[in-house]
Design an enzyme around this catalytic site. Sequence first.
Site, mmCIF file in Angstrom:
data_model
loop_
_atom_site.group_PDB
_atom_site.id
_atom_site.type_symbol
_atom_site.label_atom_id
_atom_site.label_comp_id
_atom_site.label_asym_id
_atom_site.label_seq_id
_atom_site.Cartn_x
_atom_site.Cartn_y
_atom_site.Cartn_z
ATOM 1 N N ARG A 165 -1.155 -0.787 -8.229
ATOM 2 C CA ARG A 165 -2.538 -0.441 -7.894
ATOM 3 C C ARG A 165 -2.611 1.069 -8.059
ATOM 4 O O ARG A 165 -1.835 1.792 -7.442
ATOM 5 C CB ARG A 165 -2.889 -0.795 -6.450
ATOM 6 N N ASP A 218 0.849 -1.193 0.000
ATOM 7 C CA ASP A 218 0.000 0.000 0.000
ATOM 8 C C ASP A 218 0.886 1.246 0.000
ATOM 9 O O ASP A 218 2.031 1.195 0.443
ATOM 10 C CB ASP A 218 -0.846 0.059 1.289
HETATM 11 C C1 LIG Z 1 -8.728 -1.399 -3.343
HETATM 12 C C2 LIG Z 1 -8.309 -0.041 -2.879
HETATM 13 C C3 LIG Z 1 -7.048 0.125 -2.335
HETATM 14 C C4 LIG Z 1 -6.629 1.387 -1.925
HETATM 15 N N1 LIG Z 1 -5.325 1.564 -1.492
HETATM 16 C C5 LIG Z 1 -4.886 2.799 -1.183
HETATM 17 C C6 LIG Z 1 -3.522 3.040 -0.866
HETATM 18 O O1 LIG Z 1 -2.676 2.146 -0.893
HETATM 19 N N2 LIG Z 1 -3.163 4.312 -0.546
HETATM 20 C C7 LIG Z 1 -4.051 5.349 -0.537
HETATM 21 O O2 LIG Z 1 -3.661 6.490 -0.252
HETATM 22 N N3 LIG Z 1 -5.360 5.139 -0.845
HETATM 23 C C8 LIG Z 1 -5.780 3.908 -1.151
HETATM 24 N N4 LIG Z 1 -7.111 3.713 -1.491
HETATM 25 C C9 LIG Z 1 -8.103 4.787 -1.232
HETATM 26 C C10 LIG Z 1 -8.259 5.684 -2.442
HETATM 27 O O3 LIG Z 1 -7.069 6.418 -2.614
HETATM 28 C C11 LIG Z 1 -9.436 6.642 -2.283
HETATM 29 O O4 LIG Z 1 -9.292 7.441 -1.192
HETATM 30 C C12 LIG Z 1 -10.776 5.993 -2.141
HETATM 31 O O5 LIG Z 1 -10.847 4.826 -2.887
HETATM 32 C C13 LIG Z 1 -11.856 6.915 -2.627
HETATM 33 O O6 LIG Z 1 -11.573 7.337 -3.932
HETATM 34 P P1 LIG Z 1 -12.450 6.932 -5.194
HETATM 35 O O7 LIG Z 1 -11.523 6.703 -6.318
HETATM 36 O O8 LIG Z 1 -13.350 5.830 -4.864
HETATM 37 O O9 LIG Z 1 -13.194 8.282 -5.548
HETATM 38 P P2 LIG Z 1 -14.202 9.242 -4.651
HETATM 39 O O10 LIG Z 1 -14.429 10.369 -5.567
HETATM 40 O O11 LIG Z 1 -13.585 9.484 -3.348
HETATM 41 O O12 LIG Z 1 -15.421 8.311 -4.507
HETATM 42 C C14 LIG Z 1 -16.289 8.003 -5.580
HETATM 43 C C15 LIG Z 1 -17.626 7.607 -4.989
HETATM 44 O O13 LIG Z 1 -17.461 6.383 -4.269
HETATM 45 C C16 LIG Z 1 -18.205 6.400 -3.081
HETATM 46 N N5 LIG Z 1 -17.312 6.214 -1.935
HETATM 47 C C17 LIG Z 1 -15.983 6.435 -1.891
HETATM 48 N N6 LIG Z 1 -15.496 6.117 -0.674
HETATM 49 C C18 LIG Z 1 -16.560 5.701 0.060
HETATM 50 C C19 LIG Z 1 -16.737 5.240 1.388
HETATM 51 N N7 LIG Z 1 -15.714 5.133 2.234
HETATM 52 N N8 LIG Z 1 -17.977 4.870 1.792
HETATM 53 C C20 LIG Z 1 -19.018 4.944 0.950
HETATM 54 N N9 LIG Z 1 -18.923 5.381 -0.318
HETATM 55 C C21 LIG Z 1 -17.719 5.760 -0.760
HETATM 56 C C22 LIG Z 1 -18.941 7.703 -3.034
HETATM 57 O O14 LIG Z 1 -20.209 7.502 -3.613
HETATM 58 C C23 LIG Z 1 -18.151 8.603 -3.946
HETATM 59 O O15 LIG Z 1 -18.929 9.571 -4.540
HETATM 60 C C24 LIG Z 1 -7.528 2.485 -1.977
HETATM 61 C C25 LIG Z 1 -8.790 2.306 -2.532
HETATM 62 C C26 LIG Z 1 -9.177 1.084 -3.007
HETATM 63 C C27 LIG Z 1 -10.508 0.958 -3.660
#
Ligand SMILES: Cc1cc2nc3c(=O)[nH]c(=O)nc-3n(C[C@H](O)[C@H](O)[C@H](O)COP(=O)(O)OP(=O)(O)OC[C@H]3O[C@@H](n4cnc5c(N)ncnc54)[C@H](O)[C@@H]3O)c2cc1C
Length: 302
Positions: free
Chosen positions: A175, A125
């Site tokens: 990722r 991560d």
């Molecule tokens: C498999 C995976 C691994 C990850 N690993 C890392 C990492 O190593 N380092 C790091 O910094 N970040 C990591 N992240 C987190 C990532 O960086 C984002 O902060 C997070 O995924 C939200 O971004 P998004 O692309 O979904 O877009 P957003 O614009 O944040 O979300 C899009 C939509 O998804 C929904 N949504 C998003 N989050 C949530 C929630 N918690 N609960 C309910 N609905 C939600 C909402 O409807 C939102 O409008 C990871 C995410 C995933 C999916």
Amino acid sequence: MSFFDDAIVALLPMIPKVVTKRVAGRYVAGASLADAVSTVKLVTSQGTCATVDILGENAERREESEEAVSLYMRVLAAIRNENLDTNISVKPTHLGLRVDKEFCLGNIDGLVAKAKEIGNFVRIDMEDHTTTTDTLDIYRRLRESRGSVGVAIQSYLRRSEGDVRAVATQDANFRLCKGIYVEPLEIAYHKMSEINENFMTLLEIMFEAGSYVGIATHDDELIAASERLIEKSGLGSKDYEFQMLLGVKERTRREIVSRGHKMRVYVPFGEDWFPYSLRRLKENPKMARNTIRELLKWDRFP
Ligand SMILES: Cc1cc2nc3c(=O)[nH]c(=O)nc-3n(C[C@H](O)[C@H](O)[C@H](O)COP(=O)(O)OP(=O)(O)OC[C@H]3O[C@@H](n4cnc5c(N)ncnc54)[C@H](O)[C@@H]3O)c2cc1C
């Protein structure tokens, strides 16, 4: 986010943990390895694979990291014994990066060696910007010495394009996510449009280099743009996968699977659930509001 949502997010750390746990429970498999195993079985029965993360970060003592390594070894044993379709995700600061970089490298190396022995894989991560250079260095060294390892890249970081150009090759395994830590404007994009634009730029660079990419997002716009790029690049289903977090947008997850894409679900477990759950709640003001409502038991909460 509205002013009201900002206020709720600011209040979250003050809420009793028992309330946060009840509401944030959907994001975490549970406290024990058995909880993680049963959640992996559940999500894989729905046509996805998984990655198991042991919750924990910023270990200050070697023993904390060594405990994490031995629990990860038990996760790998369970994966082999129960034939689970999952790999593991690790956080460098959980495995000793704040204590000593070479100690952390040794810990991750032991896990990668074990994973490789059983035909498995370790995803590193990406944490806050103070860890980026060391994390990428650890990834590079392990990829050269062992393989069976991949790293996360954050599209909100301005440096990521240079980082990706430096490490993206056919052997690379990324990722790609937006990034979850609060970072200063000098080093990170803050506007969602810029973060999204960079996400697609990075994805294109990765695909052009022939790297394998886990596209980790719940953002409908990015999912659609990624699907268009996959099609345009003529990629097959073995060249990439989508990834989503446990408890988030399950309908979207099912729809992506039904369109024939590989999907991996991030399954965190462990006693140290609080910082992870807070980060998830901060992303989702609606859930955060539920937490406060639960606390106040006040039905007319706006
Ligand atoms: C498999 C995976 C691994 C990850 N690993 C890392 C990492 O190593 N380092 C790091 O910094 N970040 C990591 N992240 C987190 C990532 O960086 C984002 O902060 C997070 O995924 C939200 O971004 P998004 O692309 O979904 O877009 P957003 O614009 O944040 O979300 C899009 C939509 O998804 C929904 N949504 C998003 N989050 C949530 C929630 N918690 N609960 C309910 N609905 C939600 C909402 O409807 C939102 O409008 C990871 C995410 C995933 C999916």
